[in-house]
Design a protein around this motif. Structure first.
Motif, mmCIF file in Angstrom:
data_model
loop_
_atom_site.group_PDB
_atom_site.id
_atom_site.type_symbol
_atom_site.label_atom_id
_atom_site.label_comp_id
_atom_site.label_asym_id
_atom_site.label_seq_id
_atom_site.Cartn_x
_atom_site.Cartn_y
_atom_site.Cartn_z
ATOM 1 N N ARG A 33 0.705 -1.099 -0.128
ATOM 2 C CA ARG A 33 0.177 -0.064 0.012
ATOM 3 C C ARG A 33 0.880 1.297 0.042
ATOM 4 O O ARG A 33 1.987 1.360 0.567
ATOM 5 C CB ARG A 33 -0.916 0.047 1.194
ATOM 6 C CG ARG A 33 -0.317 0.058 2.492
ATOM 7 C CD ARG A 33 -1.197 0.425 3.841
ATOM 8 N NE ARG A 33 -2.020 -0.988 3.802
ATOM 9 C CZ ARG A 33 -1.934 -2.041 4.522
ATOM 10 N NH1 ARG A 33 -0.942 -2.251 5.219
ATOM 11 N NH2 ARG A 33 -2.792 -3.030 4.474
ATOM 12 N N ASP A 36 -0.745 2.309 -5.280
ATOM 13 C CA ASP A 36 -0.146 1.206 -4.592
ATOM 14 C C ASP A 36 0.990 0.547 -5.414
ATOM 15 O O ASP A 36 1.198 1.009 -6.507
ATOM 16 C CB ASP A 36 -0.885 0.053 -4.366
ATOM 17 C CG ASP A 36 -2.042 0.350 -3.150
ATOM 18 O OD1 ASP A 36 -1.778 1.026 -2.442
ATOM 19 O OD2 ASP A 36 -2.906 -0.523 -3.029
ATOM 20 N N ARG A 51 3.664 -1.904 5.197
ATOM 21 C CA ARG A 51 2.805 -1.489 3.995
ATOM 22 C C ARG A 51 2.387 -2.715 3.242
ATOM 23 O O ARG A 51 1.717 -2.719 2.265
ATOM 24 C CB ARG A 51 3.872 -0.588 3.378
ATOM 25 C CG ARG A 51 4.121 0.458 3.345
ATOM 26 C CD ARG A 51 5.348 1.290 2.623
ATOM 27 N NE ARG A 51 4.800 1.514 1.315
ATOM 28 C CZ ARG A 51 5.448 1.230 0.254
ATOM 29 N NH1 ARG A 51 6.717 1.581 0.342
ATOM 30 N NH2 ARG A 51 5.072 1.520 -1.136
ATOM 31 N N ARG A 90 0.277 -5.570 2.078
ATOM 32 C CA ARG A 90 -1.086 -5.840 2.094
ATOM 33 C C ARG A 90 -1.061 -7.351 2.099
ATOM 34 O O ARG A 90 -1.975 -8.183 2.702
ATOM 35 C CB ARG A 90 -1.751 -5.498 0.849
ATOM 36 C CG ARG A 90 -2.079 -4.034 0.732
ATOM 37 C CD ARG A 90 -2.911 -3.627 -0.494
ATOM 38 N NE ARG A 90 -3.200 -2.068 -0.402
ATOM 39 C CZ ARG A 90 -4.093 -1.450 0.035
ATOM 40 N NH1 ARG A 90 -4.948 -2.251 0.865
ATOM 41 N NH2 ARG A 90 -4.164 -0.433 0.052
#
Length: 490
Positions: free
Chosen positions: A317, A369, A413, A415
């Motif tokens: 992200r 992203d 970060r 995901r």
């Protein structure tokens, strides 16, 4: 018109199939997986797209030539763009180097990072590498090579062979000619482009940084898999037939040469010519029982396989400040990495070099992203049991921790992540142990004397990264061109 069976739908197999079909042959490709591409794989999930294999294209003119020869201009099918900088290197002392795409800017970048003398020394090494490229680029890499006699015949003089200097190593060149330890580390890195150890790789491999800087580093918009997709479509347009989920169990031969292939389910298919895009070790060790294959089988037993790779596919992200398409984060002890992989007691590298590919391409990740491909060099499956419970997950955590220690912390970060180990490469691509490049270039003979494109079994030919001239996107396409010339037109 010959009936041609191609084993494997990797880039070498696809390139050979396209050229042979364009020459008028009837070509069928047998692939054990459910789709094409081989090591040039792709993963798509939740709007993220990852190349799972090669991530840099050099010598794009090799593929332009392939597509032109088979009837479709490449640049009308894919968008090839320069990577700037080609790579950002971070060294153990924290210093960084952005290697420019344009050759005429390299010396200035090296001067800014390491000083005038270091830049001069690097230029001198690559000037000699240019001479080596003149010796091997066309005469050796783009022609069949069957052994030492062929190498001698293709060399214009003893002086040429002295220039190749097979008794020297890439590490030796760095130690003799580069005084800055960071430049030595940078030169060592290029041994891994053939899955090898710089302490044993011949000095000939200095042509690799020369090629990268002379011809530049390139990216295919949407991911390098787009190149594989375009080549597959070219094959389909040329009438190539594909059999997916069709593993070949044997190459069958009689006194006159190959007669066809036998699939794992027992089905037999006749062929006048068989082109193998599978790992040469697997071909000669498992698929060919003919006594004429004894010599290459024996030779392969004497070579050291290339290293493998441990990969993280990271769906991140947010955006990274000061981004770079390619990064290399060097360790404090580079020798420990090669000892861990090629030594007597192989193990996952405790403090590995980390390579990161982070394309600035809006088509490969949701808006805002990033999709990162992270690779560290690793021992083959079998040297380490990568299927051991918990090993892959714990080592993935280690790699992320190493990245953080070197100034690239993305742990908060993530995901999601996907892990690919050498065991996965072996299962998915058929490469023995998950070796990325088949045999390594460790040793004076290994760099130029990979398994020949023409097998001792009449009608059997080899393409792909484990055969001459070697691994990497441009070289496997060169191998296909060699084989197409050996087979000849219909």
């Amino acid at each position: 018109m010959a009936e041609v069976a191609v084993i494997g739908a990797g880039m070498g197999g696809l390139a050979a199939a396209a050229r042979l079909a364009a020459s008028g042959h009837a070509v069928t490709v047998y692939e054990q997986a459910s789709g094409h591409g081989g090591k040039l794989g792709v993963l798509r999930r939740d709007g993220f797209t990852f190349d799972t294999g090669p991530s840099l294209l050099t010598l794009p003119h090799v593929y332009r030539d392939l597509f032109a020869a088979t009837g479709a201009p490449l640049d009308e099918l894919v968008e090839i763009v320069p990577v700037e900088p080609t790579c950002r290197y971070r060294f153990p002392d924290g210093s960084e180097l952005d290697m420019p795409h344009a050759e005429d800017r390299v010396e200035a970048a090296l001067t800014d990072a390491f000083g005038v003398e270091a830049a001069r020394q690097w230029r001198a090494v690559l000037t000699d590498a240019e001479r080596l490229w003149d010796l091997v680029g066309e005469p050796v890499l783009q022609n069949p090579l069957g052994g030492v006699r062929d190498l001698l015949r293709r060399s214009a003089s003893v002086r040429d062979l002295m220039a190749i200097a097979p008794w020297r190593t890439l590490r030796g060149v760095g130690e003799r000619r580069l005084t800055d330890p960071r430049l030595r580390m940078l030169l060592d890195r290029y041994a891994t482009y053939s899955g090898s150890d710089p302490r044993r790789t011949p000095a000939l491999m200095t042509v690799v940084p020369f090629i990268e800087q002379r011809f530049g580093g390139w990216y295919v918009r949407g991911g390098l898999r787009k190149l594989g997709d375009a080549l597959f479509e070219r094959c389909v347009d040329l009438g190539v037939r594909f059999r997916f989920d069709a593993a070949v169990a044997a190459v069958e031969a009689g006194a006159g040469g190959v007669t066809g292939v036998r699939l794992r389910d027992g089905e037999r298919r006749r062929a006048d010519v068989v082109v193998s895009d599978v790992d040469a070790e697997h071909l000669y060790g498992e698929l060919v029982g003919d006594r004429r294959s004894h010599r290459p089988r024996r030779t392969l037993r004497k070579t050291q396989p290339s290293l493998s790779g441990f990969v993280l596919l990271l769906a991140l992200r947010g955006k990274t400040p000061n981004p770079a398409h390619h990064r290399v984060l060097f360790p404090a002890d580079y020798d420990d990495e090669f000892d861990s992989i090629f030594g007597r007691a192989p193990r996952p590298v405790p403090d590995p070099t980390v390579y990161v590919c982070a394309p600035d391409d809006p088509t490969v990740a949701p808006d805002g992203d990033e999709a990162w491909f992270v690779l560290v060099n690793a021992p083959r499956q079998g040297d380490v049991d990568w299927t051991a419970p918990g090993l892959a997950e714990s080592y993935a955590d280690r790699v992320l921790r190493v990245m953080a220690e070197r100034g690239l912390d993305v742990r908060d970060r993530v995901r999601w992540r996907e892990i690919r180990t050498p065991a996965d490469w072996e299962r998915d691509t058929g490469s023995v142990g998950g070796s990325i490049y088949g045999s390594s270039s460790n040793g004076p003979r290994a760099a130029l004397l990979r398994p020949a494109n023409r097998s001792p079994v009449p009608g059997l030919f080899l393409v792909g990264g484990s055969a001459h001239p070697g691994g990497g996107l441009p070289l496997v396409a060169m191998s296909a061109r060699i084989v197409a010339r050996l087979v000849g037109p219909a």
